[in-house]
Structure formats: structure tokens, C-alpha cells
Design a protein around this motif. Structure first.
Motif, PDB file in Angstrom:
ATOM      1  N   LEU A 190      -4.302   7.184   0.431  1.00  0.00           N
ATOM      2  CA  LEU A 190      -4.660   6.126  -0.514  1.00  0.00           C
ATOM      3  C   LEU A 190      -5.821   5.295   0.022  1.00  0.00           C
ATOM      4  CD1 LEU A 190      -4.110   4.398  -3.071  1.00  0.00           C
ATOM      5  CD2 LEU A 190      -2.591   3.020  -1.633  1.00  0.00           C
ATOM      6  N   ARG A 231       3.828   1.510  -1.277  1.00  0.00           N
ATOM      7  CA  ARG A 231       4.421   1.612  -2.619  1.00  0.00           C
ATOM      8  C   ARG A 231       3.422   2.201  -3.612  1.00  0.00           C
ATOM      9  NH1 ARG A 231       6.499  -3.896  -4.921  1.00  0.00           N
ATOM     10  NH2 ARG A 231       7.531  -3.814  -2.905  1.00  0.00           N
ATOM     11  N   ILE A 232       2.170   1.729  -3.540  1.00  0.00           N
ATOM     12  CA  ILE A 232       1.127   2.261  -4.425  1.00  0.00           C
ATOM     13  C   ILE A 232       0.915   3.742  -4.135  1.00  0.00           C
ATOM     14  CG2 ILE A 232      -1.317   2.136  -5.049  1.00  0.00           C
ATOM     15  CD1 ILE A 232      -1.190  -0.871  -4.207  1.00  0.00           C
ATOM     16  N   THR A 289      -0.050   6.753   2.658  1.00  0.00           N
ATOM     17  CA  THR A 289      -0.812   5.502   2.736  1.00  0.00           C
ATOM     18  C   THR A 289      -2.234   5.784   3.230  1.00  0.00           C
ATOM     19  OG1 THR A 289       1.224   4.280   3.158  1.00  0.00           O
ATOM     20  CG2 THR A 289      -0.826   3.163   3.699  1.00  0.00           C
ATOM     21  N   SER A 316      -6.836  -5.492  -3.057  1.00  0.00           N
ATOM     22  CA  SER A 316      -6.269  -4.379  -3.831  1.00  0.00           C
ATOM     23  C   SER A 316      -4.772  -4.573  -4.016  1.00  0.00           C
ATOM     24  CB  SER A 316      -6.550  -3.043  -3.142  1.00  0.00           C
ATOM     25  OG  SER A 316      -7.932  -2.799  -3.078  1.00  0.00           O
ATOM     26  N   CYS A 317      -4.081  -4.998  -2.971  1.00  0.00           N
ATOM     27  CA  CYS A 317      -2.639  -5.269  -3.058  1.00  0.00           C
ATOM     28  C   CYS A 317      -2.358  -6.391  -4.050  1.00  0.00           C
ATOM     29  CB  CYS A 317      -2.070  -5.644  -1.693  1.00  0.00           C
ATOM     30  SG  CYS A 317      -2.025  -4.294  -0.514  1.00  0.00           S
ATOM     31  N   LEU A 364       0.833  -1.205   0.000  1.00  0.00           N
ATOM     32  CA  LEU A 364       0.000   0.000   0.000  1.00  0.00           C
ATOM     33  C   LEU A 364       0.868   1.256   0.000  1.00  0.00           C
ATOM     34  CD1 LEU A 364      -2.834  -1.037   2.472  1.00  0.00           C
ATOM     35  CD2 LEU A 364      -3.062  -0.657   0.001  1.00  0.00           C
ATOM     36  N   LYS A 415       3.738   5.860  -5.460  1.00  0.00           N
ATOM     37  CA  LYS A 415       3.639   5.961  -6.922  1.00  0.00           C
ATOM     38  C   LYS A 415       2.627   7.023  -7.317  1.00  0.00           C
ATOM     39  CE  LYS A 415       1.260   2.852  -9.156  1.00  0.00           C
ATOM     40  NZ  LYS A 415       0.232   3.601  -9.849  1.00  0.00           N
ATOM     41  N   ASP A 416       1.560   7.120  -6.550  1.00  0.00           N
ATOM     42  CA  ASP A 416       0.501   8.098  -6.832  1.00  0.00           C
ATOM     43  C   ASP A 416       0.679   9.405  -6.061  1.00  0.00           C
ATOM     44  OD1 ASP A 416      -0.681   6.321  -8.583  1.00  0.00           O
ATOM     45  OD2 ASP A 416      -2.060   5.519  -7.081  1.00  0.00           O
ATOM     46  N   TYR A 452      -2.899  -5.210  -7.592  1.00  0.00           N
ATOM     47  CA  TYR A 452      -1.771  -4.366  -7.998  1.00  0.00           C
ATOM     48  C   TYR A 452      -0.583  -5.236  -8.408  1.00  0.00           C
ATOM     49  CZ  TYR A 452       2.290  -1.313  -7.619  1.00  0.00           C
ATOM     50  OH  TYR A 452       3.466  -0.659  -7.868  1.00  0.00           O
TER      51      TYR A 452
END
Length: 121
Positions: free
Chosen positions: A53, A41-42, A50, A78-79, A39, A45-46, A82
Motif C-alpha cells: 500500500l 486496515r486500508i 502495508t 492519507s490516514c 494503514l 481492505k484492498d 480515510y
């Protein structure tokens, strides 16, 4: 084959609970450390935190489905989605590079055959 899975550091599947504020309400979310890492990392990236997100995912799933039965499970899925998309993209890139390499190899073979044919004539 299973060694890649069974040799995972136990810290990855230990669970950690975090408090997250969603629409002014504080809720606790318990996930495995690896899920928290993914999470993060996502989110990075965005260009989000956390918590941002998680709030965004929560808002989008509620908008789409009206409610979230189990937020922790939703975040785990979700993870996985991804990671699945990343793996799929990596596989496509690998296959494309492999295809290009095969084409280049065929060109090289044809180029090396052409002088031999010319010399034979």
C-alpha cells in the motif's frame, strides 16, 4: 467532550519506525502506532500488505505531483482522509436510516389515524 481524545491509550500515539523498500531503495518511515494500524486496515481492505500500500501511494503521489516532500506526513494525511471518508459515509448512512425511520413513523401514525377517522364516520 475531550475525554474521548484524552483517554486514548498512549500506545496509539507512540511512534514506531519501519523500513520499507520503494523502487529498490530502503527508506525508514516513522509513524504513530495508530497510523500504522489504519494503514494496515486500508491495505487489508484492498487485499495488499502495508508495504505494498505504501509503495502504491508513493507511486501515485509522485505520478500526480512529481515528488513527495515528506512521506510520513503524506501517510498521516492519507490516514486522516480515510477516516474522514469513513466517518462521512457513516453519517450519511445514519441520516438516511433516520430519514427512513421518520417516514416509517409517519406512515404508522397515518395508519393508526385512518381507523379512528373511519370509526368516527
Amino acid at each position: 467532550m475531550c475525554d474521548i481524545y484524552t483517554s486514548a491509550d498512549p500506545i496509539h500515539y507512540e511512534q514506531r519506525t519501519r523500513s520499507v523498500r520503494i523502487h529498490g531503495m530502503v527508506t525508514s518511515i516513522r509513524l504513530e502506532n495508530l497510523c500504522w494500524d489504519i494503514l494496515a486496515r486500508i491495505a487489508a481492505k484492498d487485499r495488499m500488505t502495508t508495504n505494498q500500500l505504501i509503495c502504491k501511494l508513493y507511486e501515485e503521489i509522485v505520478e500526480r505531483q512529481g515528488k513527495v516532500e515528506n512521506l510520513s506526513s503524506f501517510l498521516r494525511i492519507s490516514c486522516m482522509r480515510y477516516l474522514s471518508l469513513v466517518a462521512e459515509s457513516h453519517e450519511k448512512n445514519y441520516l438516511m436510516m433516520d430519514s427512513v425511520a421518520r417516514k416509517e413513523g409517519q406512515k404508522t401514525q397515518l395508519q393508526s389515524v385512518a381507523p379512528v377517522r373511519a370509526a368516527a364516520n
